[in-house]
Design an enzyme around this catalytic site. Sequence first.
Site, PDB file in Angstrom:
ATOM      1  N   ASP A 157      -8.311  28.389  46.504  1.00  0.00           N
ATOM      2  CA  ASP A 157      -8.850  28.136  45.166  1.00  0.00           C
ATOM      3  C   ASP A 157     -10.357  28.414  45.145  1.00  0.00           C
ATOM      4  O   ASP A 157     -10.952  28.726  46.194  1.00  0.00           O
ATOM      5  CB  ASP A 157      -8.538  26.676  44.793  1.00  0.00           C
ATOM      6  CG  ASP A 157      -8.394  26.489  43.293  1.00  0.00           C
ATOM      7  OD1 ASP A 157      -8.815  27.380  42.539  1.00  0.00           O
ATOM      8  OD2 ASP A 157      -7.861  25.445  42.885  1.00  0.00           O
ATOM      9  N   ASP A 214      -5.308  27.681  34.303  1.00  0.00           N
ATOM     10  CA  ASP A 214      -4.167  26.891  34.793  1.00  0.00           C
ATOM     11  C   ASP A 214      -3.105  26.739  33.711  1.00  0.00           C
ATOM     12  O   ASP A 214      -3.426  26.486  32.548  1.00  0.00           O
ATOM     13  CB  ASP A 214      -4.615  25.471  35.132  1.00  0.00           C
ATOM     14  CG  ASP A 214      -5.398  25.426  36.423  1.00  0.00           C
ATOM     15  OD1 ASP A 214      -5.776  26.489  36.939  1.00  0.00           O
ATOM     16  OD2 ASP A 214      -5.631  24.301  36.898  1.00  0.00           O
TER      17      ASP A 214
HETATM   18  C1  GLA Z   1      -7.060  24.497  40.235  1.00  0.00           C
HETATM   19  C2  GLA Z   1      -5.908  25.482  40.362  1.00  0.00           C
HETATM   20  C3  GLA Z   1      -4.589  24.774  40.183  1.00  0.00           C
HETATM   21  C4  GLA Z   1      -4.451  23.672  41.221  1.00  0.00           C
HETATM   22  C5  GLA Z   1      -5.632  22.723  41.119  1.00  0.00           C
HETATM   23  C6  GLA Z   1      -5.653  21.728  42.261  1.00  0.00           C
HETATM   24  O1  GLA Z   1      -7.175  23.965  38.949  1.00  0.00           O
HETATM   25  O2  GLA Z   1      -6.040  26.527  39.448  1.00  0.00           O
HETATM   26  O3  GLA Z   1      -3.518  25.691  40.305  1.00  0.00           O
HETATM   27  O4  GLA Z   1      -4.380  24.255  42.496  1.00  0.00           O
HETATM   28  O5  GLA Z   1      -6.862  23.430  41.160  1.00  0.00           O
HETATM   29  O6  GLA Z   1      -6.752  20.884  42.212  1.00  0.00           O
END
Ligand code: GLA
Length: 408
Positions: A157, A214
């Site tokens: 990430d 997300d």
């Molecule tokens: C980000 C990512 C998500 C998830 C969260 C975890 O928002 O895009 O897919 O992995 O972090 O904290």
Amino acid sequence: MSVLHLTVFLGLFSFNLALDNGLALTPPMGWLTWQRFRCITDCVKYPNECISEALIKRTADRMVDEGYLKAGYNYVGIDDCWLEKERDVHGNLVPDRQRFPNGMKAVADYLHDRGFKFALYQDYGTKTCMGYPGVLGHEAGDINSFVKWDVDYIKLDGCFIDTAKMDEGYPYFGKLLNDSGRPIVYSCSWPAYQKEPNYASIAKHCNLWRNWDDIQDSWGSLSSIMTWFAEHQDEFTKYAGPGQWNDPDMLLIGNFGLSLDQAKVQMAVWSILAAPLLMSVDLDTIRQEFKEILLNRDIINIDQDSLGKPGSRVWNQSKCEIWNRKLADESYALAFVNRRDDGAPYSVKVSFDSMKIPKQAYEVNDLYKEEMDRSFGPTGEFETRINPSGVKFYKFIPKKFNEIDVKT
Ligand code: GLA
């Protein structure tokens, strides 16, 4: 040079330019904790939901018993919130001692023994998005840990890092992964954090990459991702192919926010996009009708098609859309999506040009088996009726190829 030689030659050439790990030749399929289980860490209050060894084991058992593994879902992954808040005195990452009492190698062993591969989340910054230790400054040591734990897939990430540093940082981490000698799928969140991502470089260094926001558990969120992908498709569709995939994020199917029709939309459009199929759902409580969508072999086959060429949105009128993907066997997957919310099923009648398919005779199979198979073409318009926030998903198989199949 024969066509075959030329294909092999071009194949080798493009392979050299790409991440050299030979993995993810079709979009990864599996299960990941985040969308459904987020950062639930209180195992006393939520024993069946907390991010833990127990959750991973019971999910893996379900995936074996109920045919998900057999259908191709072979990665099981832990997203954020698996770590202790501090590294140990030697600077190593430590999995949460309560929730992963036997460490990560034990989790990997459990999965490998049952035929799965093990996916794990980390973050390129100083911290993960939920505030656990990130890899920055510890890259080599952390990769050592992943290798010791037999990790097969890293989702890296991009929280808590200057986005300008990603263009060097992600390739550097990818190189260290390659040099580790262990084949590890590299999932990068790199473009999701940048305004103008360099997709040529991203595709060269990552097996898959999260392009955008997300996904959340709602039709609104799913719908916004589809719109965004359609509006930006020319920027990145061309970079995807065997070993390199765009990632519109996890499947919501079976959770709380999507109706049955909306769940069918996601599975159809994701397979057109050649998206990773990463479920994130409680497999103990999922309802049968959602399970059937996830296990629809015909649709999985479209997602995993060996040509590896993602499709795109080719038509958009009156809040109805056509998404088209050409397949290895010369047939076409066509998803007709209705984004209207004005009640009754909506009829569309469209030309070959609108569908972007060659004018010929087709056998048309409904992949959700709601309609009888029918013939269409070589002239005329194709008519179908789509539920509100629903989909009709067809495979258009050229007739002449059918006949050839029958003769051989
Ligand atoms: C980000 C990512 C998500 C998830 C969260 C975890 O928002 O895009 O897919 O992995 O972090 O904290």
